[in-house]
Design an enzyme around this catalytic site. Structure first.
Site, PDB file in Angstrom:
ATOM      1  CB  CYS A 180      -0.955  -0.013   1.190  1.00 25.36           C
ATOM      2  SG  CYS A 180      -0.149  -0.091   2.800  1.00 25.36           S
ATOM      3  CB  THR A 181       0.220   4.855   0.230  1.00 27.54           C
ATOM      4  OG1 THR A 181      -0.830   4.766  -0.726  1.00 27.54           O
ATOM      5  CG2 THR A 181       1.006   6.142   0.002  1.00 27.54           C
TER       6      THR A 181
END
Length: 315
Positions: A180-181
């Site tokens: 994810c980020t």
């Protein structure tokens, strides 16, 4: 990425039991209000999740202050540089959960955290694997790892169903790699997969942000969506193929906008030509709406103002 800028953007999270997170909200406000900083910081009984934009001169003060506190001593900061603030204000709030995860989870039983170099080696290995992007589809649309798939899920409960289906499709020893980020969403998603019986679950330590800082853009396509004024950024100085497309004409594009119809506000990628043709809107119907932001050659990396700003400018 260049550090020839006056501000540091710090991305960080840390799980640490907080007996009184509301008190911690006020402690953070009292400290940061004295500095040249804007942010979105959330605190809960689970710990802290922060994105902070702060002047170079004040950044070290904050990082040292946080690390000197026993409950946050092991926090890790991922650092980008920018020429101005990327948040409109100081936003420091309590949240019941650091990530809105509508499911039971056990963070003691989450996936193996792998450093960016090991992640790259896993991507390049012949080991049978599935690479999962556990972000939103609009984040995926503008950039993602080669060979990754984004689960077609709107809620965390949907992901439970997806995981059950995935388990029937892959071999027991298949490596499930997720990213994810910044890493925090994978903490929860990987725990869910482990609870579902997946054996080899890996999560990218520090997320895409950390990967770009450590390994550059190898195996990455497009840009990284971020939840601040920048909207989308390259993960390193290395060029990558454009994967985004204009919502209207389908041409290659990686500029995000919100629909100029303030009662729609749909987030979409758009080229300059279509932006002008549709007056900043996502469709012809929205062009006829009553509450339209005035069209101009908008910078996609700036937030739109609220309606009262435009009303005030007419008086």
């Amino acid at each position: 990425m260049t550090n020839n800028a006056n501000y540091l953007i710090l991305a960080y999270y840390f799980f640490s039991p907080l007996k009184n997170p509301l008190e911690e909200v006020q402690i953070h406000k009292d400290f940061l209000e004295k500095l040249d900083a804007t942010c979105r910081i959330y605190l809960s009984e689970e710990g802290i999740n922060g994105q902070l934009c702060i002047s170079k001169s004040d950044a070290e003060k904050y990082m040292e202050w946080l690390r000197n506190r026993p409950e946050f001593a092991q926090v890790k900061f991922k650092i980008h540089y920018y020429h101005e603030h990327v948040f409109p204000r100081l936003t420091i709030k309590y949240r019941k959960q650091l990530v809105a995860f509508d499911a039971d989870y056990n963070l003691e039983n989450r996936g193996k955290s792998v450093a960016p170099q090991e992640w790259k080696e896993l991507l390049e290995s012949s080991q049978e694997k599935v690479v999962l992007d556990v972000r939103n589809d609009y984040e995926w649309d503008i950039g993602h790892f080669e060979g990754a798939e984004v689960p077609p899920c709107e809620t965390f409960r949907d992901f439970n169903d997806y995981a059950r289906d995935l388990k029937d499709k892959v071999k027991p020893d298949t490596a499930v790699m997720m990213y994810c980020t910044g890493g925090i969403r994978c903490e929860f998603f990987s725990a869910l997969l482990k609870d579902q019986g997946f054996e080899n679950v890996y999560q990218l330590d520090g997320g895409v942000i950390n990967y770009g800082l450590q390994e550059g853009s190898k195996h990455w396509k497009g840009k990284l969506f971020v939840f601040d004024d920048r909207l989308a950024v390259p993960i390193s100085d290395e060029k990558t193929p454009i994967v985004g497309k204009c919502y209207h004409c389908g041409k290659e594009n990686e500029d995000y906008y919100n629909c100029a119809n303030m009662d729609c506000n749909f987030l979409f990628m758009c080229c300059k030509e279509c932006l002008k043709q549709y007056l900043g809107c996502c469709c012809e119907e929205c062009k006829q709406a009553n509450r339209l932001r005035p069209y101009h050659e908008q910078n996609p990396h700036k937030p739109f103002k609220r309606w009262y700003h435009y009303q005030k400018s007419k008086t």
